[in-house]
Design a protein around this motif. Structure first.
Motif, PDB file in Angstrom:
ATOM      1  N   GLU A 286      27.893 -20.522  39.764  1.00  0.00           N
ATOM      2  CA  GLU A 286      28.709 -20.741  40.958  1.00  0.00           C
ATOM      3  C   GLU A 286      29.533 -19.500  41.302  1.00  0.00           C
ATOM      4  O   GLU A 286      29.667 -19.135  42.478  1.00  0.00           O
ATOM      5  CB  GLU A 286      29.630 -21.951  40.747  1.00  0.00           C
ATOM      6  N   LEU A 287      30.056 -18.851  40.276  1.00  0.00           N
ATOM      7  CA  LEU A 287      30.857 -17.647  40.507  1.00  0.00           C
ATOM      8  C   LEU A 287      29.997 -16.496  41.027  1.00  0.00           C
ATOM      9  O   LEU A 287      30.402 -15.749  41.921  1.00  0.00           O
ATOM     10  CB  LEU A 287      31.574 -17.239  39.219  1.00  0.00           C
ATOM     11  N   ARG A 288      28.790 -16.356  40.468  1.00  0.00           N
ATOM     12  CA  ARG A 288      27.906 -15.293  40.955  1.00  0.00           C
ATOM     13  C   ARG A 288      27.521 -15.547  42.422  1.00  0.00           C
ATOM     14  O   ARG A 288      27.452 -14.615  43.227  1.00  0.00           O
ATOM     15  CB  ARG A 288      26.652 -15.196  40.086  1.00  0.00           C
ATOM     16  N   ASP A 289      27.304 -16.792  42.772  1.00  0.00           N
ATOM     17  CA  ASP A 289      26.986 -17.126  44.155  1.00  0.00           C
ATOM     18  C   ASP A 289      28.151 -16.788  45.084  1.00  0.00           C
ATOM     19  O   ASP A 289      27.943 -16.304  46.212  1.00  0.00           O
ATOM     20  CB  ASP A 289      26.641 -18.615  44.285  1.00  0.00           C
ATOM     21  N   LEU A 290      29.370 -17.047  44.604  1.00  0.00           N
ATOM     22  CA  LEU A 290      30.543 -16.730  45.421  1.00  0.00           C
ATOM     23  C   LEU A 290      30.644 -15.231  45.656  1.00  0.00           C
ATOM     24  O   LEU A 290      30.889 -14.774  46.788  1.00  0.00           O
ATOM     25  CB  LEU A 290      31.819 -17.232  44.742  1.00  0.00           C
ATOM     26  N   VAL A 291      30.475 -14.447  44.600  1.00  0.00           N
ATOM     27  CA  VAL A 291      30.537 -12.990  44.715  1.00  0.00           C
ATOM     28  C   VAL A 291      29.535 -12.507  45.770  1.00  0.00           C
ATOM     29  O   VAL A 291      29.865 -11.698  46.648  1.00  0.00           O
ATOM     30  CB  VAL A 291      30.269 -12.330  43.349  1.00  0.00           C
ATOM     31  N   ALA A 292      28.311 -13.019  45.691  1.00  0.00           N
ATOM     32  CA  ALA A 292      27.290 -12.618  46.656  1.00  0.00           C
ATOM     33  C   ALA A 292      27.672 -13.052  48.070  1.00  0.00           C
ATOM     34  O   ALA A 292      27.504 -12.292  49.034  1.00  0.00           O
ATOM     35  CB  ALA A 292      25.943 -13.221  46.262  1.00  0.00           C
TER      36      ALA A 292
ATOM     37  N   ILE B 228      30.404  -8.948  47.831  1.00  0.00           N
ATOM     38  CA  ILE B 228      30.939  -8.110  46.751  1.00  0.00           C
ATOM     39  C   ILE B 228      29.789  -7.662  45.847  1.00  0.00           C
ATOM     40  O   ILE B 228      28.966  -8.480  45.432  1.00  0.00           O
ATOM     41  CB  ILE B 228      31.979  -8.904  45.928  1.00  0.00           C
ATOM     42  N   GLY B 229      29.723  -6.372  45.538  1.00  0.00           N
ATOM     43  CA  GLY B 229      28.706  -5.853  44.641  1.00  0.00           C
ATOM     44  C   GLY B 229      28.856  -6.416  43.243  1.00  0.00           C
ATOM     45  O   GLY B 229      29.970  -6.576  42.746  1.00  0.00           O
TER      46      GLY B 229
END
Length: 298
Positions: A58-64, A68-69
């Motif tokens: 979920e956090l990686r999806d938010l970053v994308a 955000i790189g």
């Protein structure tokens, strides 16, 4: 991941009480600051670690989703870090952090080092081990990168560590813990020694700005009705650095190279962003866009 409980007050030791709500909200001081900066127009890359679990995905999806790189965002076997947040009816909060994957970042990968070398600003928090922060500062200084530290949670730092940072942004409690000075103005003076910028945030009272051992003034807060102060400080830092980056000249940036006028402008911008965030619930969910802040300052 922030695990947020809303409740009328903090429980007494040994007491069980009813809460009024529960939510999971993407968070972590580093991610909060990255999202806040990205929403203010910053070009952001993220360094840290997540677990191979649901929270991590979920956090990686938010970053994308925030643009955000994530080359420097490692996936490790430890569980994704969590923050357990109690928000009382007044809007104030208390937080317990369980580091999880973040605790594994004791050295930097080649991708993470390269990310720092390409940057203009390096924004750090103490949710990663100090060894990683020290390594990052060494790389930043060698490449003319302006370094910013939010010293939270407060941890034991090596001698000379704070003096090697270009800008330190603690809240009033953190500033007192770091310096032993209960007066936030005096704490700001101590933290800003050795040609360092220091901003001590005071919540509803604003913030104190100091440079090279001298207090430059108190920046008042923007009056609003707060419903949740979670991530208000992170919003402040993210917006501050995004504004500094937006008006910078090409080339390396030093603490001495940032003028008082430029820093005051960034503080004003960050104050508005933070004031908007406390009128909403959650961490990243409360952070304003560049257009929202611009509308207030227009």
């Amino acid at each position: 991941m922030d695990l947020v409980v809303r409740q009328p007050r903090l429980p007494k030791p040994g007491e069980t009480m009813f809460g009024t709500g529960f939510s999971t909200v993407p968070g972590g001081k580093g991610l909060n600051q990255a999202v806040a900066a990205a929403r203010q127009g910053g070009d952001i890359d993220f360094i840290g670690a997540i677990g191979a679990d649901g929270y991590g995905r979920e956090l990686r999806d938010l970053v994308a989703g925030e643009g955000i790189g994530a080359v420097g965002l490692a996936e490790v076997s430890a569980p994704t870090g969590t923050a357990h947040i109690s928000v009382v009816d007044s809007g104030e909060n208390s937080i317990v952090v369980v580091s999880g994957a973040n605790a594994t970042v004791t050295a930097l990968t080649a991708e993470q080092e390269s990310t720092i070398q390409r940057a203009s600003f390096l924004v750090m928090q103490c949710e990663l081990p100090v060894a990683a922060l020290a390594a990052a500062i060494t790389i930043a200084r060698a490449n003319g990168v302006f370094t910013v530290l939010t010293p939270a949670p407060v941890v034991e730092l090596p001698a000379g560590f704070l003096a090697s940072v270009d800008l330190v942004v603690p809240n009033q409690i953190e500033a007192a813990e770091l310096t032993g000075e209960s007066d936030p103005a005096r704490a700001a003076e101590v933290l800003s020694n050795a040609r360092t910028w220091a901003i001590v945030t005071l919540g509803a009272e604003g913030c104190i700005l100091a440079y090279d051992g001298t207090v430059l003034g108190l920046a008042p807060a923007r009056p609003v009705t707060a419903v949740d102060t979670t991530a208000a400080g992170d919003t402040f830092v993210g917006a501050l650095v995004a504004r500094l980056a937006a008006v910078q000249s090409p080339g390396a940036v030093s603490a001495a190279g940032i003028t008082e006028e430029r820093m005051i402008d960034a503080v004003r911008w960050a104050t508005v962003a933070s004031s908007i965030s406390v009128t909403r619930h959650g961490a990243t969910s409360s952070m304003p866009s560049l257009a929202e802040v611009s509308a207030v300052l227009a």
